[in-house]
Design an enzyme around this catalytic site. Structure first.
Site, mmCIF file in Angstrom:
data_model
loop_
_atom_site.group_PDB
_atom_site.id
_atom_site.type_symbol
_atom_site.label_atom_id
_atom_site.label_comp_id
_atom_site.label_asym_id
_atom_site.label_seq_id
_atom_site.Cartn_x
_atom_site.Cartn_y
_atom_site.Cartn_z
ATOM 1 N N ARG A 170 8.928 -4.310 3.300
ATOM 2 C CA ARG A 170 10.249 -4.500 2.851
ATOM 3 C C ARG A 170 10.800 -3.776 2.019
ATOM 4 N NH1 ARG A 170 11.656 -7.328 -1.295
ATOM 5 N NH2 ARG A 170 13.584 -8.278 -0.735
ATOM 6 N N LYS B 45 9.102 -0.966 -7.405
ATOM 7 C CA LYS B 45 8.999 -1.933 -7.818
ATOM 8 C C LYS B 45 8.414 -0.842 -9.525
ATOM 9 C CE LYS B 45 8.505 -5.671 -4.801
ATOM 10 N NZ LYS B 45 8.084 -7.427 -4.732
#
Length: 271
Positions: free
Chosen positions: A250, A216
């Protein structure tokens, strides 16, 4: 902290679990377009399972910053064949990454075990009822449409409690609920670092945590690296998250995160 129970089993806090990301989209920020075809998607799922994925998370619509929303019909057409094939070929729980109740229903009918809702049941108010109807697991992620907070961590906890209340009011069982701090959603760069640093505060809510930081922007901005070079930064957040009590992670890079998690668990479990 209560156990997380879905797909016919309890996911206890004795070790961490890996959720492998499978984006069947043309435009996801990191791996868009690679697994659009059902055969390629199933092959990728098989690879992640071999590398140690405990759960496969299927997503049919990119939710990267600036994403374009697609129709429910298109999203369903993308995810249903993939979920069916994974469930037919592998004994692995499947999570469906969607915030739309019609898509969730189609995915659950196809065999999905858990709904991963980036809006924490607040976008589509029928979502909670669909999840309850199928007695599925639910991941409630923290999200906001803006980044204004009075007291950031307190507000995040309050927002997540609202999602929990929606779930319970619809009849979702407490043991079916897991929470996600929503790194990268409705937060500034500084907010993302802060929620990671104070992750243990979310344990106050009494539910297990899922952490999704893989590749991210908070990693990219910190290290000044593109999406395909953010593995080491992601691993750092996985280790930190496990130390602070997170249960599920995740990730895109399953094998590497699985190893980092196993090492962390060994240290935490040592006498």
């Amino acid at each position: 902290m209560r156990d997380f129970e879905f797909a016919g089993r309890a996911w206890s806090g004795e070790r961490g679990y890996i959720m492998g990301i499978l984006n069947v989209t043309p435009d996801s920020f990191s791996d868009g377009g690679q697994y659009q075809l059902v055969e390629a998607a199933v092959k990728r799922a098989e690879q992640m399972i071999k590398e140690g994925a405990d759960i496969i998370d299927v997503g049919g619509e990119s939710t990267r910053p600036g994403y374009t929303m697609i129709s429910e019909e298109e999203e369903i057409a993308r995810i249903v064949p993939v979920i069916r094939e994974i469930k037919k070929n592998f004994a692995v729980p499947v999570s469906l990454d969607t915030y739309k109740s019609k898509v969730a229903r189609a995915g659950l009918e196809a065999g999905a075990d858990l709904i991963n809702d980036i809006w924490g049941l607040k976008y589509d108010r029928q979502m909670a009822h669909v999840v309850a109807e199928y007695d599925a697991g639910i991941c409630l992620m923290h999200n906001r449409s803006e980044t204004q907070y009075k007291n950031f961590i307190v507000d995040v906890i309050s927002d997540l409690q609202e999602s929990i209340d929606l779930a319970l009011a619809a009849g979702i069982k407490k043991e079916r609920i897991i929470l996600d701090p929503g790194v990268g959603f409705g937060k500034t760069y500084e907010h993302n670092l802060m929620v990671l640093r104070q992750l243990e505060r979310l344990n106050e809510l009494g539910y297990p945590l899922l952490l999704g930081t893989s590749r991210k922007s908070v990693v990219g901005m910190t290290l000044n690296l593109p999406a395909d070079m953010r593995m080491e930064g992601t691993l750092a957040t996985t280790v930190l998250g496990r130390v602070k009590g997170s249960l599920v992670f995740r990730v895109h890079d399953v094998l590497e995160n699985k190893r980092a998690l196993a090492m962390t668990d060994a240290i935490l479990e040592s006498k």
